[in-house]
Design an enzyme around this catalytic site. Sequence first.
Site, PDB file in Angstrom:
ATOM      1  N   ASP A  84       0.880  -1.168   0.000  1.00  0.00           N
ATOM      2  CA  ASP A  84       0.000   0.000   0.000  1.00  0.00           C
ATOM      3  C   ASP A  84       0.918   1.218   0.000  1.00  0.00           C
ATOM      4  O   ASP A  84       1.452   1.597   1.044  1.00  0.00           O
ATOM      5  CB  ASP A  84      -0.899   0.003   1.238  1.00  0.00           C
ATOM      6  CG  ASP A  84      -1.768   1.249   1.310  1.00  0.00           C
ATOM      7  OD1 ASP A  84      -2.219   1.722   0.248  1.00  0.00           O
ATOM      8  OD2 ASP A  84      -1.986   1.753   2.428  1.00  0.00           O
ATOM      9  N   GLU A 105      -1.286  -1.422  -4.766  1.00  0.00           N
ATOM     10  CA  GLU A 105      -2.499  -0.637  -5.000  1.00  0.00           C
ATOM     11  C   GLU A 105      -2.206   0.477  -6.000  1.00  0.00           C
ATOM     12  O   GLU A 105      -1.169   1.133  -5.930  1.00  0.00           O
ATOM     13  CB  GLU A 105      -2.995  -0.046  -3.677  1.00  0.00           C
ATOM     14  CG  GLU A 105      -4.378   0.519  -3.758  1.00  0.00           C
ATOM     15  CD  GLU A 105      -4.938   0.920  -2.406  1.00  0.00           C
ATOM     16  OE1 GLU A 105      -5.825   1.786  -2.402  1.00  0.00           O
ATOM     17  OE2 GLU A 105      -4.500   0.384  -1.371  1.00  0.00           O
ATOM     18  N   ASP A 122      -2.539   0.896   7.043  1.00  0.00           N
ATOM     19  CA  ASP A 122      -1.614   0.726   5.919  1.00  0.00           C
ATOM     20  C   ASP A 122      -1.256  -0.745   5.721  1.00  0.00           C
ATOM     21  O   ASP A 122      -1.239  -1.239   4.593  1.00  0.00           O
ATOM     22  CB  ASP A 122      -0.344   1.557   6.141  1.00  0.00           C
ATOM     23  CG  ASP A 122      -0.637   3.048   6.174  1.00  0.00           C
ATOM     24  OD1 ASP A 122      -1.193   3.560   5.188  1.00  0.00           O
ATOM     25  OD2 ASP A 122      -0.319   3.690   7.190  1.00  0.00           O
TER      26      ASP A 122
END
EC number: 3.1.21.10
Length: 181
Positions: A7, A67, A139
Amino acid sequence: MRILGIDPGLRTTGFGVLEKHGNKLAYVASGTIRSNGETSLPERLKTLYDGISEVARTYAPDCAAIEKVFVNVNPQSTLLLGQARGAAICGLVGQGLPVFEYTALQLKVAVVGYGRANKEQVQEMVMRLLSLSGRPSSDAADALGVAICHANGGDTLGTLAGLAPELARKGMRVRRGRLVG
């Protein structure tokens, strides 16, 4: 198969490692890589690059899932996030890993079953799906979520084009680069 989920973020980048054995997922590790906001942008990007490279060397994944960047209201924030994401991808590719990309919508649908899930819902479902004793940071949960997305066949949905037929059946369409229903 061992999957490293990322992430990306300039201040905090989450990572999550899991193993897939058949239809079973097993938690390996997760955490965050933090850059010092007091240092220059190039130094912060190097911190992320080095941190991602170290995580990849330590846990020896077979592939990585990251992501995709969303377009923020503030273009400067979007550009900075894109640079952090680029540093992370370079760290992964530098370790010889194939990298797969997923949107936040794909991650949330894979983990929660609902594309507009909030961070707490993602954290809770990651905790349940991986039988964790505690709730991971947001996160780390997002990083584990993107790894779960890839493990559950997300690689066949790696682009919006892969989702288009199903979304069209549900009455969704793309308008001005955004998904609307």
